[in-house]
Design a protein around this motif. Structure first.
Motif, mmCIF file in Angstrom:
data_model
loop_
_atom_site.group_PDB
_atom_site.id
_atom_site.type_symbol
_atom_site.label_atom_id
_atom_site.label_comp_id
_atom_site.label_asym_id
_atom_site.label_seq_id
_atom_site.Cartn_x
_atom_site.Cartn_y
_atom_site.Cartn_z
ATOM 1 N N LEU A 141 -34.665 -37.380 17.533
ATOM 2 C CA LEU A 141 -34.640 -36.033 18.140
ATOM 3 C C LEU A 141 -34.882 -34.919 17.298
ATOM 4 N N ASN A 170 -26.764 -41.384 21.123
ATOM 5 C CA ASN A 170 -28.265 -41.421 21.955
ATOM 6 C C ASN A 170 -28.374 -42.845 22.331
ATOM 7 N N SER A 203 -32.238 -31.511 22.081
ATOM 8 C CA SER A 203 -33.090 -32.172 22.705
ATOM 9 C C SER A 203 -34.434 -31.009 23.264
ATOM 10 N N ARG A 230 -37.214 -36.779 23.680
ATOM 11 C CA ARG A 230 -37.172 -37.154 22.424
ATOM 12 C C ARG A 230 -38.127 -38.373 22.227
ATOM 13 N N TRP A 248 -32.955 -41.007 30.820
ATOM 14 C CA TRP A 248 -34.115 -40.947 29.786
ATOM 15 C C TRP A 248 -35.265 -41.729 30.222
#
Lengths: 764, 335
Positions: free
Chosen positions: A299, A369, A408, A503, A538
């Motif tokens: 990140l 994460n 982020s 990311r 994500w």
């Protein structure tokens, strides 16, 4: 069949095949192999046929070349030909294919993706190598010299694979070539004939057998030496030389306990340059299209380098956080079993979004994460994971602009201005997040960017004209040259610039499939951006061009509203032509289909093939022109003759021309009698033909030299019989040549030309 | 061609038909060859060339090392024909008048009386011709060419047939006056005897050991018959193509880079005559290119002067001529 030289031809083809075998490491998939194999076979087959039927090496080689090119044209470039005849567009297509292949080889890391162009060029190259080897080794009977083209082909393919090849790759062509040499040597030895006396009882060993045995022993010893010596003598690994001193140890990390470790500081390039074929891990999965294996998530970007996230690690007790995706988003749940993992802890490669892991819950942790850390290396583990496959509408409906946290959305300050300028040219500020992401990805995957492991010099010129180091991201966007890390960074930074949380994930591509098992090597290391869409999670994007990274995920390329970046003009014209073609085809089929009458069908066929028919007719006429001219010349000479003596002269001239057509000519200063002796022996005339020839010569002497008024017979028929007898004793090729390209016909053309030019000169 | 026409016009054709005349040629020449071969062991081709020269009205130059039978050849020919034969041994002190003859004062008739020299015979054997002085040589050569002798304003015709067979020794240089090329040109052909083959030499020791077979040799023909034969040979047809071939050959010797001096028109004429004789000896009434080729080396080789390069390359005139024969195209019919 002796002239065809079957055994050497087969051996030459085998050595060519062996020499090009390492190429399958360089080019994948191996769809190119079949045309290449066909090229080798065509060269070998035409070589045998040509040597058997044709006189002269050059003619054989030319025939082979023509057949090779013809086969490749007909199989790979059929659509550019006109009824199978190469046209200018064929040549253009070959030129474009060569350019495309050269570009592909220069820009793509091995293995190069095989396109039709690459296939064509590979087949052509293989065919040329096979041709050269065949011409040198078999047609010219110099197998030793054929080692050079073989070595060149072998070196070109093996040197570019980077890593050391297996022994088999060398043994196969070397053995075939040595067998070729041996066959030639034995043939030469046997040609000595019985110069060496052979003992009858067999007490002392036969000399030629001794020589053969010694030669065989020497060949085996040389081969063994060539294999064993490199293994015994210490030498530097190819990567060590290619990548600079000390790098090899870094990328493979074999120095410490036999583990492999993906370096955190994103030196993926080193892994990409790694040519090791030892797998980092292998896995079996029920997923038909396995996603990449994620190892870590990054990140924090600082000074052009991604730093590992300093997220706190949680002990979840063997459970994963719940999926962030809405129920409406479609997803696939798959299971993958990973074996032979050599990736060192605490890193663990996991595909998709993990749901369950069969590792002792105390031995792993998960951080904020979602990156899993293990205490030490796990050799084998099974993971159940899900992969969300959002639709374009779902992506468009999601609003990521408000979802980001500070980390982020953090932007590299050094390249912020440059990013803004580039972004302005790609997507307007007010565009939706999904469209913006698509456009960024399409921009990075476009032909403006070049995939290369070596980056351009990191310099730029400032306002004072001095060269100052540029920040890596601006430099990448300016030079448009880089590998996955640069592409992923660029996309992540551009997304963040627009307010989309982003990311970079690092890990491995899905690797290479071998049956049920996928194997991942160090060179499969990869980095890709992930963008956060609320309600979906994500989402993986694939901005890196090239075949290794594969096509972009389905959801990341769907475009329904955004116009194509190529511009509307070209699109419409392309679609117009696409529409026009089927229409024309339909019309044509209707016209032929409605014609039921056979006559009109014949007319249609004639109309369609009139050019071919005309061409065939022209070819037949061209072939027949010279024989017919010869016949006319003979008849005319006989008719023009004023007396018997001149008729004899005409018959004699015609006979000499007929014999000259099969290469039989009297000496320059031969008298008729001497000519008779020469012709009779050179043309191998039988007794009757010789008697005919004697009669012709006697009559000719009487016609030429006897006092006027002597009686002279008609010898026209005897002269024809002599020629026919002589021609019938020749090989088929010589007979065909004598019939189709007679000297008399050529003389007729020459005389016609001389008469025409003489008339023209008189007129002017 | 003019020469040929003139030549044919000079002699009226005899009463015999050409076929019968040629039959006689064959018959007489084979008898002559048989007689000569009985003396000269294994020299068939030399005998053949000698007879060809005789029938072609030409003179013969026999050139070889001593002792191989040059003089014997000349004597054998002379003995085989029933005709007058004179032999002249050429020495440095030989005078022209010894050859041609001299007018002496006859007391009885009170006038000069002509005493014919050695040249007045059908066959004249000039032994070692290069030993005589050039003055004497030219007296002989002049009469050879013209077949007549003029002394003190009176011309005396030489007998017919008339053949001079001169021998000379190419090795012995001491005290010799070699024939200049212009004078060699007068000879129709030059032949070399060459050494006999071993078997012929053995047979020669056997036959010549006690008495010479020359002594037992009886004439097989006479001068009048030889004149008839010569007439028959003159009637052998030489087609325009053959005449063209002769001229082409002569031209080739004149333009060849290996030859400094080509052959003269007289040589072309000699070649035609020899070719006719060669054809007639094979019973043919017309000349073939093969006849020309068969006699070309004997007739032409002694007239050529090779260039320096050819001499340095050790090429003989015969080699050069053979080369020219191989390269010169045999003309087709001239239309």
């Amino acid at each position: 069949m002796r002239r065809a030289r079957v055994t050497p031809t087969v051996l030459a083809a085998a050595s060519t095949l062996g020499a090009i075998l390492p190429m399958h490491v360089l080019f994948a998939p191996t769809t190119w192999a079949r045309p290449a194999l066909v090229a080798i076979l065509v060269v070998a087959a035409t070589g045998m046929l040509g040597r058997w039927a044709l006189p002269g090496r050059v003619l054989v080689a030319l025939t082979q070349l023509v057949c090779l090119l013809g086969t490749l044209t007909l199989t790979l470039l059929r659509e550019t030909t006109w009824h199978g005849i190469p046209t200018a567009s064929t040549v253009r297509a070959v030129g474009e294919a060569i350019t495309a292949t050269v570009t592909a080889i220069q820009t793509q890391a091995a293995p190069v993706a095989v396109t039709p162009e690459v296939t064509l060029v590979l087949a052509l190259a293989v065919g040329v190598v096979a041709l050269v080897v065949d011409v040198v080794a078999v047609t010219s009977a110099m197998p030793a010299a054929a080692g050079l083209p073989l070595l060149a082909a072998f070196a070109a393919s093996s040197a570019n694979t980077g890593a050391g090849l297996g022994v088999t790759y060398f043994l196969l062509p070397a053995a075939a070539w040595i067998a070729l040499l041996g066959h030639d040597g034995v043939a030469r030895l046997q040609r000595w004939g019985s110069a060496v006396a052979r003992p009858r009882g067999g007490a002392p060993p036969d000399l030629s057998r001794t020589l053969l045995a010694r030669a065989r022993g020497m060949a085996v010893a040389v081969l063994a030496g060539a294999v064993v010596l490199p293994a015994v003598i210490p030498h530097l690994p190819p990567t060590f030389l290619a990548g600079g001193l000390g790098r090899a140890d870094d990328s493979r990390g074999r120095g410490e306990g036999g583990g492999n470790r993906l370096v955190d500081s994103l030196a993926v390039a080193r892994s990409l340059e790694d040519r090791s074929t030892d797998p980092v891990l292998t896995y079996q999965t029920d997923d038909p299209v396995p996603p990449p294996l994620r190892v870590d998530v990054l990140l924090h970007y600082e000074d052009g380098v991604w730093r590992p996230a300093s997220a706190s690690t949680y002990d979840t007790g063997g459970a994963f956080p719940a999926s962030q995706a809405d129920v409406a988003v479609s997803r696939r749940v798959q299971t993958t079993t990973i074996r032979d993992n050599v990736l060192r802890g605490p890193q663990l490669a996991l595909p998709g979004t993990p749901l369950a892991l069969d590792i002792d819950p105390t031995a792993w942790r998960i951080d904020a994460n979602g990156t899993v850390r293990v205490l030490d290396r796990r050799e084998e583990y099974t993971v159940r994971y899900e992969e969300v496959t959002p639709t374009a509408a779902q992506l468009r409906a999601s609003d990521p602009y408000t979802a980001g946290d500070a980390q982020s959305l953090e932007i590299d300050q050094a390249s912020r201005a440059y990013l803004r300028d580039v972004l302005a040219g790609i997507a307007p500020e007010d565009l939706g997040a999904a469209e913006t992401a698509w456009r960024i990805q399409a921009f990075l995957r476009s032909a403006q960017f070049t995939y290369a492991l070596d980056l351009a010099d990191p310099v730029q010129v400032d306002a004072q004209g001095r060269e100052v180091p540029a920040d890596p991201l601006s430099q990448f966007l300016a030079t448009r040259r880089g590998y996955c890390v640069q592409f992923a960074t660029a996309m992540a930074m551009m997304a963040r610039h627009r307010g989309i949380p982003a990311r970079v994930a690092i890990g491995f591509l899905q690797g290479r499939r071998d049956g049920e098992t996928w194997s991942v090597v160090a060179a499969d290391a990869h980095a890709w951006p992930e963008l956060f869409f609320p309600g979906i999670g994500w989402v993986r994007y694939e901005p890196t061009p090239g075949t290794r990274s594969g096509a972009a995920p389905g959801w990341s390329t769907e475009q329904t509203t955004a116009p194509a970046p190529t511009g509307p003009g070209s699109t419409s014209s392309a679609s117009a032509s696409a529409e026009a073609t089927p229409d024309a085809a339909t019309e044509g089929s209707v016209a032929t289909g409605s014609a039921t009458d056979w006559r009109s069908r014949l007319q249609g066929w004639l109309g369609a093939n009139i050019q071919v028919l005309l061409g065939l007719l022209g070819a037949v006429l061209a072939l027949a022109a010279t024989p017919v001219a010869g016949l006319a010349h003979r008849r005319l000479a006989l008719r023009r003759a004023r007396d018997d003596a001149e008729r004899v002269e005409a018959a004699w001239e015609s006979m000499l021309d007929g014999l000259a057509s099969i290469g039989v000519r009297p000496g320059a200063g031969d008298t008729p009698r001497q000519a008779r002796t020469t012709l009779s022996s050179r043309a191998h005339l039988d007794r009757e033909a010789d008697a005919d020839l004697a009669g012709v010569v006697t009559t000719l002497e009487r016609a030429r030299y006897a006092p006027p008024g002597s009686e002279v017979d008609d010898v026209t028929r005897a002269a024809r019989r002599v020629v026919q007898s002589a021609v019938s004793k020749r090989r088929l090729t010589a007979r065909v040549q004598a019939r189709l390209w007679p000297v008399e016909g050529r003389r007729a053309w020459q005389e016609l030309g001389a008469a025409l030019s003489g008339r023209l000169r008189r007129r002017s | 061609m003019e020469i040929d026409h003139a030549g044919q016009a000079r002699h009226a054709p005899s009463g015999l038909s050409i076929g019968a005349a040629l039959d006689k040629v064959l018959q007489v020449s084979s008898a002559l060859a048989g007689a000569m071969n009985s003396v000269l062991e294994g020299k068939g081709d030399v005998v053949q060339t000698t007879i060809t020269a005789l029938l072609a009205e030409g003179h013969l130059l026999v050139e070889d090392v001593p002792g191989v039978g040059k003089t014997l050849l000349a004597k054998t020919l002379a003995r085989s024909i029933d005709c007058t034969v004179r032999r002249v041994q050429f020495t440095p002190d030989l005078l022209p008048s010894d050859i041609t003859g001299v007018s002496v004062w006859n007391q009885d008739v009170r006038g000069f009386e002509f005493r014919p020299g050695a040249i007045f015979a059908n066959v004249v054997v000039g032994d070692e011709i290069n030993r005589a002085s050039p003055k004497t040589q030219s007296a002989l050569l002049e009469s050879m060419e013209e077949a007549q002798v003029t002394i003190d304003g009176t011309t005396y015709a030489l007998p017919h047939p008339f053949i001079v067979m001169a021998t000379q020794n190419p090795i012995e240089m001491e005290g010799t006056y070699p024939l200049p090329e212009a004078q060699r040109d007068r000879f129709l052909a030059r032949i070399s005897m060459g050494y006999p083959t071993p078997s012929a030499e053995v047979a020669m020791l056997d036959s010549h050991g006690a008495t010479s077979p020359l002594d037992r040799l009886q004439p097989v023909t006479d001068a009048a018959t030889v004149v008839e034969l010569i007439d028959a040979v003159r009637r052998v047809h030489a087609s325009p193509a053959i005449r063209q071939y002769l001229v082409d050959l002569a031209g080739a010797t004149r333009s060849s880079s290996a030859i400094r001096l080509g052959v003269s028109p007289r040589a072309t004429l000699h070649l035609l005559r020899a070719s006719r004789a060669h054809a007639a000896l094979r019973g043919r009434d017309h000349v073939l290119p093969d006849d020309v080729q068969a006699v070309a080396v004997a007739v032409l080789a002694h007239r050529l002067i090779l260039s320096g390069e050819a001499q340095l390359a050790h090429r003989s005139a015969a080699d050069v001529l053979t080369d020219i024969l191989h390269r010169t195209r045999v003309p087709g019919p001239t239309r």
